[in-house]
Design an enzyme around this catalytic site. Structure first.
Site, PDB file in Angstrom:
ATOM      1  N   LYS A 284     -26.843 -79.113  32.163  1.00  0.00           N
ATOM      2  CA  LYS A 284     -27.852 -78.055  32.283  1.00  0.00           C
ATOM      3  C   LYS A 284     -28.707 -78.033  31.021  1.00  0.00           C
ATOM      4  O   LYS A 284     -28.182 -78.219  29.929  1.00  0.00           O
ATOM      5  CB  LYS A 284     -27.163 -76.685  32.403  1.00  0.00           C
ATOM      6  CG  LYS A 284     -26.563 -76.375  33.745  1.00  0.00           C
ATOM      7  CD  LYS A 284     -25.966 -74.968  33.735  1.00  0.00           C
ATOM      8  CE  LYS A 284     -25.150 -74.698  34.983  1.00  0.00           C
ATOM      9  NZ  LYS A 284     -25.961 -74.660  36.214  1.00  0.00           N
ATOM     10  N   ARG A 358     -18.648 -75.952  44.582  1.00  0.00           N
ATOM     11  CA  ARG A 358     -18.278 -76.266  45.959  1.00  0.00           C
ATOM     12  C   ARG A 358     -17.110 -77.253  46.006  1.00  0.00           C
ATOM     13  O   ARG A 358     -16.339 -77.264  46.961  1.00  0.00           O
ATOM     14  CB  ARG A 358     -19.510 -76.779  46.722  1.00  0.00           C
ATOM     15  CG  ARG A 358     -20.115 -78.030  46.149  1.00  0.00           C
ATOM     16  CD  ARG A 358     -21.536 -78.266  46.669  1.00  0.00           C
ATOM     17  NE  ARG A 358     -22.518 -77.379  46.021  1.00  0.00           N
ATOM     18  CZ  ARG A 358     -23.808 -77.341  46.329  1.00  0.00           C
ATOM     19  NH1 ARG A 358     -24.306 -78.116  47.283  1.00  0.00           N
ATOM     20  NH2 ARG A 358     -24.615 -76.504  45.705  1.00  0.00           N
TER      21      ARG A 358
HETATM   22  N1  BES Z   1     -22.816 -72.005  38.442  1.00  0.00           N
HETATM   23  C1  BES Z   1     -24.013 -72.538  39.004  1.00  0.00           C
HETATM   24  C2  BES Z   1     -24.816 -71.498  39.795  1.00  0.00           C
HETATM   25  C3  BES Z   1     -25.336 -70.309  39.039  1.00  0.00           C
HETATM   26  C4  BES Z   1     -26.667 -70.249  38.675  1.00  0.00           C
HETATM   27  C5  BES Z   1     -24.530 -69.230  38.752  1.00  0.00           C
HETATM   28  C6  BES Z   1     -27.168 -69.149  38.017  1.00  0.00           C
HETATM   29  C7  BES Z   1     -25.022 -68.117  38.074  1.00  0.00           C
HETATM   30  C8  BES Z   1     -26.350 -68.079  37.718  1.00  0.00           C
HETATM   31  C9  BES Z   1     -23.680 -73.697  39.941  1.00  0.00           C
HETATM   32  O1  BES Z   1     -22.545 -74.428  39.608  1.00  0.00           O
HETATM   33  C10 BES Z   1     -24.825 -74.654  39.894  1.00  0.00           C
HETATM   34  O2  BES Z   1     -25.063 -75.194  38.855  1.00  0.00           O
HETATM   35  N2  BES Z   1     -25.502 -74.853  41.019  1.00  0.00           N
HETATM   36  C11 BES Z   1     -26.594 -75.742  41.096  1.00  0.00           C
HETATM   37  C12 BES Z   1     -26.486 -76.521  42.376  1.00  0.00           C
HETATM   38  C13 BES Z   1     -27.481 -77.634  42.490  1.00  0.00           C
HETATM   39  C14 BES Z   1     -27.170 -78.713  41.470  1.00  0.00           C
HETATM   40  C15 BES Z   1     -27.449 -78.176  43.888  1.00  0.00           C
HETATM   41  C16 BES Z   1     -27.872 -74.898  41.065  1.00  0.00           C
HETATM   42  O3  BES Z   1     -27.882 -73.818  41.648  1.00  0.00           O
HETATM   43  O4  BES Z   1     -28.818 -75.312  40.412  1.00  0.00           O
HETATM   44 MN    MN Z   2     -22.958 -75.956  38.176  1.00  0.00          MN
END
Ligand code: BES
Ligand code: MN
Ligand code: ZN
Length: 510
Positions: A284, A358
């Site tokens: 990230k 997931r």
């Molecule tokens: N933990 C994150 C989602 C999240 C985002 C939680 C903001 C709390 C606040 C999750 O693991 C994630 O990174 N999801 C990705 C999925 C994508 C790579 C398909 C996302 O939402 O960007």
């Molecule tokens: Mn994530």
């Protein structure tokens, strides 16, 4: 935690730091709410006018402090805004009372005792006020010192209000007693979940989370079983192992069991417990990782909900599953393009290591399904897409049947949690097709929250009612506190799970 007492004392005679009263927004200015008759009388019936002079409107969450009338043991009257006055014959709804009590409790932080004289007509109202006050009084002080490494003194201004007394309630009445006990158990567990979420990831690892779950289980008569990394590898939990293998802090799967001898139904709750989500090799960027200690909020909600079911002695069996891992990049981390063999036997090509939730949830859902519960509800901070769709205060509910989705959504509203039903459009499934494995862990970007839901559904056992709460928005509150919601971890989802367990206990799951 803040103590709760029921009291029949008059507002004048109670020794407290403040008398809390309600003020609503009337057509011609502020209106004093019921419950504060004694206080108004001591102001010669002119309390509304006094409040208006001080600038009060009765707007929701507004707090006005004024000196108490002479003869009162408490020095201060704290008027909290309830918002629009309800119509004739109607009373304030439960969440209005909860939020007002929460705002008042927050305004009284650092004090020893608040006497709440809010409009309470029955035990349900008392429960709402108690819940709001106990939740609003929360503050996370574990890492605060006096600047010299010593813990801050108890009279510190940021310390939670120590005692909440509910005026106009009968301490010997069965219904009021039960309401107080429920509010106390519920608030204690929401606050436990908040503490876990707020604990930074250098102290909350999968192993320390599992240990915290074990000690809570021991204290409240639950059975706890923990699979460590060796057991997970041996058991074929490819999702949990694949996500956890980049971290020095190895993964865990925790099973918590609450059973009641007269239970007719069995619920399983599954929580996402990523103790830190860096994104892994699909790292990230800065700006997206500062609050990712909150990525275990689902698991915290599940732990608190199972403990609450036990504290309340509900006639239902509840199994909680905590899928715990830390998502880190390293030489041992899963790479984009790697294929994982999941606990279900399905193979998954990991195209984005940041879609890790997931993967751990899939294994836990398959494992939970093996016990053939009547229903499974999972809770996860799963997608940023759902934050974009629903904002920071509302979670999404998806399910494998429309009927169960509606049941869970209604239950959430009953519990005072903002929820919204979302669809599971079948056509999105093929976007997760993989050229090398049974499926990929990501699909189409549009509707990303729904794609994630479709992924999870593949791992739910045949014929089991299943619902998924995506709490990525409301799990962690970054702006100014409001009502009973503090900054930081909120405990989102927990009260909905407990309400579901209560409904299942009453044979009312729809
Ligand atoms: N933990 C994150 C989602 C999240 C985002 C939680 C903001 C709390 C606040 C999750 O693991 C994630 O990174 N999801 C990705 C999925 C994508 C790579 C398909 C996302 O939402 O960007
Ligand atoms: Mn994530
Ligand atoms: Zn995540």
């Amino acid at each position: 935690m803040t103590a709760l007492t029921l009291s029949t004392s008059s507002a004048a005679s109670l020794r407290a730091d403040a008398i809390v009263i309600g003020v609503a927004k009337g057509e011609k200015g502020p209106v004093v709410a019921s419950g504060a008759e004694d206080v108004d009388k001591a102001f010669d019936g002119k309390l509304a006018a006094v409040l208006e002079t001080l600038g009060a409107s009765g707007g929701e969450g507004e707090v006005t402090k004024l000196p108490a009338p002479s003869g009162f043991k408490a020095p201060v009257v704290l008027a909290v805004g309830l918002g629009e006055k309800p119509g004739k014959g109607e009373s304030f709804d439960a969440d209005t009372l909860r939020r007002a009590a929460g705002a008042a409790a927050r305004a009284l932080s650092g004090s020893a005792k608040g006497a709440f004289a809010l409009p309470v007509t029955d035990a349900a109202d008392a429960s709402a006020v108690a819940e709001g006050a106990l939740l609003g009084a929360y503050s996370f002080t574990a890492y605060r010192t006096d600047g010299n490494g010593k813990k801050k003194a108890a009279d510190d201004k940021s310390a939670p209000l120590a005692e909440v007394a509910l005026l106009g309630t009968k301490p010997r009445d069965k219904a009021f007693k039960a309401a107080a006990e429920r509010a106390t158990a519920l608030a204690a567990e929401v606050n436990r979940a908040r503490d876990l979420v707020n604990t930074p990831s250098n102290d909350l690892t999968p192993a320390s989370f599992a240990a915290a779950a074990q000690s809570a289980a021991k204290e409240h008569g639950l059975k706890a079983e923990v699979l460590d990394e060796k057991a997970l590898i041996k058991g074929g939990y490819g999702g949990l192992v694949g996500v956890g293998k980049g971290s020095e802090n190895p993964p865990r799967l925790v099973k918590l069991s609450y059973t009641h001898p007269k239970a007719k139904q069995h619920l399983a709750f599954v929580g996402k417990g990523i103790t830190y989500d860096s994104g892994g090799i699909s790292l990230k960027p800065a700006g997206h990782n500062e609050t990712m200690k909150c990525d275990m909020s689902g698991a915290a909600a599940v732990l608190g909900a199972v403990v609450a079911a036990s504290r309340l002695g509900l006639r239902v069996n509840v199994t909680g599953w905590l899928a715990l891992a830390e998502n880190m990049p390293s030489g041992s981390a899963t790479r984009p393009g790697d294929v994982l063999r999941m606990y279900s036997g399905k193979t998954v090509e990991v195209l984005n290591t940041d879609a890790e939730g997931r993967l751990v949830m899939a294994d836990a859902l398959t494992r939970a399904s093996e016990e053939k519960p009547d229903a499974i509800v999972d809770v996860a901070t799963l997608t940023g897409a759902m934050v974009v769709a629903l904002g920071n205060r509302t979670f999404a509910v998806m399910a494998n049947t429309d009927a169960f989705r509606d049941t869970v959504h209604e239950t959430a509203l009953e519990a005072g949690e903002q929820s919204w039903p979302m669809p599971m459009p079948k056509e999105l499934r093929k976007s997760m097709d993989s050229p090398v494995a049974d499926m990929a862990n990501i699909g189409e970007r549009a509707g990303g929250g729904l794609v994630a839901g479709l992924f999870l559904q593949e791992f739910v056992g045949e014929g089991i009612d299943w619902a998924h709460l995506d709490i990525a928005g409301p799990a962690f509150h970054e702006s100014a506190p409001f009502g009973y919601t503090p900054k930081g971890g909120t405990g989102s989802g927990l009260r909905t799970l407990v309400r579901l367990a209560e409904r299942a206990a009453g044979g009312d799951l729809g």
